[in-house]
Design an enzyme around this catalytic site. Structure first.
Site, PDB file in Angstrom:
ATOM      1  N   ASP A  49       0.836  -1.207   0.000  1.00 10.12           N
ATOM      2  CA  ASP A  49       0.000   0.000   0.000  1.00 10.12           C
ATOM      3  C   ASP A  49       0.869   1.255   0.000  1.00 10.12           C
ATOM      4  OD1 ASP A  49       0.865  -0.183   2.603  1.00 10.12           O
ATOM      5  OD2 ASP A  49      -1.126  -0.158   3.512  1.00 10.12           O
ATOM      6  N   ASP A  88      -1.025  -6.129  -0.329  1.00 10.26           N
ATOM      7  CA  ASP A  88      -1.394  -5.562   0.969  1.00 10.26           C
ATOM      8  C   ASP A  88      -2.905  -5.399   1.106  1.00 10.26           C
ATOM      9  OD1 ASP A  88       0.730  -5.193   2.674  1.00 10.26           O
ATOM     10  OD2 ASP A  88       1.234  -3.198   1.923  1.00 10.26           O
ATOM     11  N   LYS A 118      -0.946  -9.499   2.677  1.00 16.18           N
ATOM     12  CA  LYS A 118      -0.201  -9.074   3.869  1.00 16.18           C
ATOM     13  C   LYS A 118      -1.086  -8.109   4.636  1.00 16.18           C
ATOM     14  CE  LYS A 118       3.396  -6.070   3.643  1.00 16.18           C
ATOM     15  NZ  LYS A 118       2.840  -4.916   4.390  1.00 16.18           N
ATOM     16  N   GLU A 120      -1.209  -5.522   8.216  1.00 13.18           N
ATOM     17  CA  GLU A 120      -0.596  -4.924   9.394  1.00 13.18           C
ATOM     18  C   GLU A 120      -1.491  -5.167  10.588  1.00 13.18           C
ATOM     19  OE1 GLU A 120       0.170  -0.740   8.779  1.00 13.18           O
ATOM     20  OE2 GLU A 120       1.072  -1.115   6.822  1.00 13.18           O
ATOM     21  N   GLU A 183       9.015  -4.292  10.660  1.00 13.20           N
ATOM     22  CA  GLU A 183       9.414  -2.983  10.131  1.00 13.20           C
ATOM     23  C   GLU A 183       9.922  -2.073  11.245  1.00 13.20           C
ATOM     24  OE1 GLU A 183       6.770  -1.104   7.338  1.00 13.20           O
ATOM     25  OE2 GLU A 183       7.917   0.766   7.396  1.00 13.20           O
TER      26      GLU A 183
HETATM   27  O1  KIV Z   1       3.601  -1.196   1.670  1.00 10.25           O
HETATM   28  C1  KIV Z   1       4.792  -1.586   1.670  1.00 10.25           C
HETATM   29  O2  KIV Z   1       5.572  -1.276   0.759  1.00 10.25           O
HETATM   30  C2  KIV Z   1       5.246  -2.409   2.769  1.00 10.25           C
HETATM   31  C3  KIV Z   1       6.718  -2.670   2.888  1.00 10.25           C
HETATM   32  C4  KIV Z   1       7.384  -1.453   3.415  1.00 10.25           C
HETATM   33  C5  KIV Z   1       7.014  -3.866   3.700  1.00 10.25           C
HETATM   34  O3  KIV Z   1       4.471  -2.829   3.573  1.00 10.25           O
END
Ligand code: KIV
Length: 266
Positions: A49, A88, A118, A120, A183
């Protein structure tokens, strides 16, 4: 050793941790970038994202929408033949309950052709991760500095609460995550988490002890326009190369050196 042409799977990520082979992941948002990432033999192409910041020039990842992630994810998944494509889950779907999160992840999987999502989250999102995994969708966790929580964290700051980091990573893994992005955390915290969990850790600003590393494509190739974090190493100066090409072309047109005979159709 030349990279095989078979698609990387989440089983390969687990195997890499077992044999201590460092994993690589780079962000990709468009066709030419994704082709280059795949051709380089990188294990995972992440449709982050971060697209909202590095491609759209926004000042955080928060504006990225589900439709935008699906748009970029579909392009990258079509461009990539070998790397595991991870997309994401944009804010705030992991906070809207398991059903809404599963629906959003299912759309991402069905409409992009990617292989994993992915998300968060803290330990509070473990139930949501478990529900997505139960739906047959591989999930990568993301703990430490969670850019979607930038306002709650008081900025893009190093996250130092080791107990909390361990709890968040363990919760994601216990819920079924196939890997965890770490991160912006101290190297020693990353070392402890990497030793404590059975799945690969993939670090960005998390030091050398992770099972793998991830960077944002534009940072890695020297195309970023804003401030680049200390943990980035640029392997090329693409911005200077492109700026130079554009300036030379403009001068050639203005001085009537372009097009020449070679670029002129008979
Ligand atoms: O959105 C992204 O690019 C990420 C990376 C920084 C791991 O989550």
């Amino acid at each position: 050793m030349a990279a095989s042409t078979r698609r990387v799977t989440i089983l390969d990520l687990a195997a890499a941790k077992r044999v201590r082979r460092p994993l690589t992941m780079v962000t990709a948002y468009d066709w030419p970038g994704a082709r280059l990432v795949d051709a380089a033999g990188v294990d995972c192409a992440l449709v982050g994202d971060s697209v909202a910041m590095v491609v759209a020039g926004r000042d955080s990842t928060l504006p990225a929408t589900l439709e935008q992630m699906i748009y970029h994810g579909e392009i990258v998944a079509r461009a990539v033949a070998r790397a595991l494509v991870v997309v994401d889950l944009p804010f705030p779907f992991q906070h809207l309950g398991a059903r809404t999160a599963v629906e959003a992840c299912a759309r991402i999987l069905k409409e992009t052709g990617c292989q994993a999502v992915k998300l968060e989250g803290t330990a509070g999102q473990a139930g949501v991760i478990a529900a997505i995994v139960a739906a047959g969708i591989p999930v990568m966790g993301h703990v430490g500095l969670r850019p979607q929580a930038v306002h709650q964290l008081g900025g893009y700051r190093v996250q130092r609460d080791v107990d909390r980091l361990l709890e968040d990573a363990r919760a994601a893994v216990d819920a079924g995550a196939c890997a965890v992005v770490l991160e912006c955390i101290p190297a020693e915290a990353a070392r402890a988490i990497t030793a404590a969990v059975a799945v690969p850790t993939i670090g960005i600003g998390a030091g050398p002890h992770c099972d793998g590393q991830v960077l944002v494509y534009h940072d890695l190739v020297g195309l970023s326009t804003g401030r680049v974090p200390k943990f980035v190493r640029a392997y090329a100066d693409s911005k200077t190369a492109i700026a130079d090409a554009l300036a030379r072309w403009r001068r050639d047109v203005e001085d009537r050196r372009f097009p020449g005979a070679a670029e002129t159709l008979g």
